[in-house]
Design an enzyme around this catalytic site. Structure first.
Site, PDB file in Angstrom:
ATOM      1  N   LEU A 146       0.891  -1.171   0.000  1.00 42.45           N
ATOM      2  CA  LEU A 146       0.000   0.000   0.000  1.00 42.45           C
ATOM      3  C   LEU A 146       0.918   1.208   0.000  1.00 42.45           C
ATOM      4  O   LEU A 146       1.974   1.183   0.638  1.00 42.45           O
ATOM      5  CB  LEU A 146      -0.866   0.040   1.269  1.00 42.45           C
ATOM      6  CG  LEU A 146      -2.025  -0.948   1.423  1.00 42.45           C
ATOM      7  CD1 LEU A 146      -2.694  -0.739   2.775  1.00 42.45           C
ATOM      8  CD2 LEU A 146      -3.051  -0.790   0.311  1.00 42.45           C
ATOM      9  N   ASP A 147       0.528   2.287  -0.684  1.00 41.19           N
ATOM     10  CA  ASP A 147       1.321   3.510  -0.625  1.00 41.19           C
ATOM     11  C   ASP A 147       1.424   3.963   0.824  1.00 41.19           C
ATOM     12  O   ASP A 147       0.516   3.726   1.624  1.00 41.19           O
ATOM     13  CB  ASP A 147       0.657   4.640  -1.434  1.00 41.19           C
ATOM     14  CG  ASP A 147       0.629   4.344  -2.926  1.00 41.19           C
ATOM     15  OD1 ASP A 147       1.384   3.464  -3.376  1.00 41.19           O
ATOM     16  OD2 ASP A 147      -0.150   5.001  -3.644  1.00 41.19           O
ATOM     17  N   LYS A 148       2.506   4.677   1.119  1.00 43.27           N
ATOM     18  CA  LYS A 148       2.743   5.169   2.475  1.00 43.27           C
ATOM     19  C   LYS A 148       1.528   5.939   3.022  1.00 43.27           C
ATOM     20  O   LYS A 148       1.139   5.786   4.177  1.00 43.27           O
ATOM     21  CB  LYS A 148       3.975   6.071   2.470  1.00 43.27           C
ATOM     22  CG  LYS A 148       4.352   6.603   3.830  1.00 43.27           C
ATOM     23  CD  LYS A 148       5.558   7.518   3.764  1.00 43.27           C
ATOM     24  CE  LYS A 148       5.829   8.124   5.126  1.00 43.27           C
ATOM     25  NZ  LYS A 148       6.917   9.108   5.092  1.00 43.27           N
ATOM     26  N   THR A 150      -1.600   5.747   2.154  1.00 42.93           N
ATOM     27  CA  THR A 150      -2.875   5.015   2.113  1.00 42.93           C
ATOM     28  C   THR A 150      -3.001   4.153   3.371  1.00 42.93           C
ATOM     29  O   THR A 150      -2.041   3.521   3.792  1.00 42.93           O
ATOM     30  CB  THR A 150      -2.919   4.100   0.863  1.00 42.93           C
ATOM     31  OG1 THR A 150      -2.687   4.896  -0.292  1.00 42.93           O
ATOM     32  CG2 THR A 150      -4.252   3.395   0.725  1.00 42.93           C
ATOM     33  N   ARG A 248      -5.008   6.431  -7.650  1.00 43.82           N
ATOM     34  CA  ARG A 248      -4.776   7.875  -7.565  1.00 43.82           C
ATOM     35  C   ARG A 248      -4.700   8.505  -8.952  1.00 43.82           C
ATOM     36  O   ARG A 248      -5.294   9.559  -9.199  1.00 43.82           O
ATOM     37  CB  ARG A 248      -3.489   8.131  -6.767  1.00 43.82           C
ATOM     38  CG  ARG A 248      -3.602   7.661  -5.321  1.00 43.82           C
ATOM     39  CD  ARG A 248      -2.263   7.494  -4.642  1.00 43.82           C
ATOM     40  NE  ARG A 248      -1.554   8.760  -4.529  1.00 43.82           N
ATOM     41  CZ  ARG A 248      -0.331   8.867  -4.008  1.00 43.82           C
ATOM     42  NH1 ARG A 248       0.297   7.791  -3.557  1.00 43.82           N
ATOM     43  NH2 ARG A 248       0.264  10.046  -3.936  1.00 43.82           N
TER      44      ARG A 248
END
Length: 319
Positions: A146-148, A150, A248
């Site tokens: 997961l992105d930082k 998110t 995104r």
């Protein structure tokens, strides 16, 4: 062990989508933290590192499904970065965010603002923190990322067999991920799917960014409207492919960037959201549906929205 520690087991790693097209030497640098590059080139040249049981050159680019054999390596302790302490607040709070755990897997509700793993400029991430919390657990690996910024459902494997089983589900698109995102403006009901190829770029500043580009990799996200607000829409986004920053960029491409997305959003909308107390990206991995790697049962795990996101929705006027 005279100031050196021996990583004394052969490790076999199955390559997933995240490492596709990465050079084997760069992959080993991140995998074997603290091991000098000269040693990495030596073990590759000597044929101790194998891909699909064959010798490879340092510039070999990894493909999805490749099986990489990493030999035991000795590194000096002085080069080793200590892992995070289990007592650190950021680390210990993860214990309270475990949604499910058994002998094969951990499902975590990842907080925003913590990376999934350490790396460029980040001392430690979720996986290093979990290893600090579970020192007796010999094997702990991320199943996906997961992105930082998110938050939400993150899957961690406690056995190599579980990791392989779950990676196969990702590869054959048997895992269903549903995210919640608050986007600018009125999402149109007929916009149910965004199909747009994504290309990773590095800007002159060194910042990594993703753009819709016909040279990029095929990418698909399905969308459903959950709630309309004045000037914003809460959507459910379900990625069919798993590209970096996919949701995104697809939201931005559809003309509805996600609230407080530092890379892809729109200043005026973000300012209005910040005025209501939002200080993070409004993207949350709300639920994950997968087949349990041991019991073969279909599991659906939900992660509740963080208080900050809940508070914001309460303040918005429903349309």
């Amino acid at each position: 062990m005279n100031n050196s520690q021996s990583l004394n087991k052969v490790e076999l790693v199955t390559i997933d989508e995240d490492n596709v097209d990465q050079r084997i030497d760069n992959f080993l640098v991140t995998k074997l933290k603290g091991v000098p590059k000269s040693m990495i080139y030596r073990i590759v040249r000597k044929g101790e590192v194998r891909v699909n049981k064959k010798r490879i050159k340092p510039e070999y680019k990894l493909q999805e499904g490749d099986l990489v054999r990493i030999p035991p390596v000795r590194v000096s302790n002085s080069d080793e970065k200590p892992g995070p302490s289990a007592k650190l607040t950021k680390v210990s709070q993860l214990e309270d965010r475990i949604l499910f755990e058994d002998k094969a897997i951990i499902v975590l509700n990842k907080p925003a603002a913590i990376a999934v793993h350490g790396g460029s400029g980040v001392d430690f991430g979720v996986i290093e923190a979990m290893r600090a919390l579970r020192p007796q657990q010999k094997f702990l690996e991320l199943v996906h990322r997961l992105d930082k910024d998110t938050s939400g459902v993150l899957l961690i494997a406690k056995k190599r067999s579980a990791l392989k089983h779950l990676h196969d589900q990702l590869r054959y698109k048997k895992m269903q991920k549903d995210y919640l995102a608050l986007v600018r403006g009125e999402w149109q009901s007929h916009d149910k799917v965004v199909n747009a190829p994504l290309l990773k770029l590095t800007l002159k500043s060194g910042e990594r960014i993703v753009r819709v580009n016909k040279e990029g990799k095929a990418s698909e996200t399905r969308f459903a409207i959950k709630q309309r607000y004045k000037g914003a829409t809460l959507v459910q986004a379900s990625p069919v492919t798993g590209r970096t920053h996919q949701i995104r960029v697809h939201c931005q491409y559809a003309g509805h960037p996600i609230a407080c997305d530092e890379k892809y959003s729109e200043q005026k909308f973000d300012d209005s959201m910040r005025a209501l107390g939002l200080n993070r990206l409004f993207l949350h991995a709300a639920q994950l549906r997968f087949i349990h790697p041991v019991t073969e049962e279909v599991m659906q795990v939900k992660a509740p929205l963080d208080k900050e996101l809940e508070q914001l929705l309460k303040q918005l006027e429903k349309a």
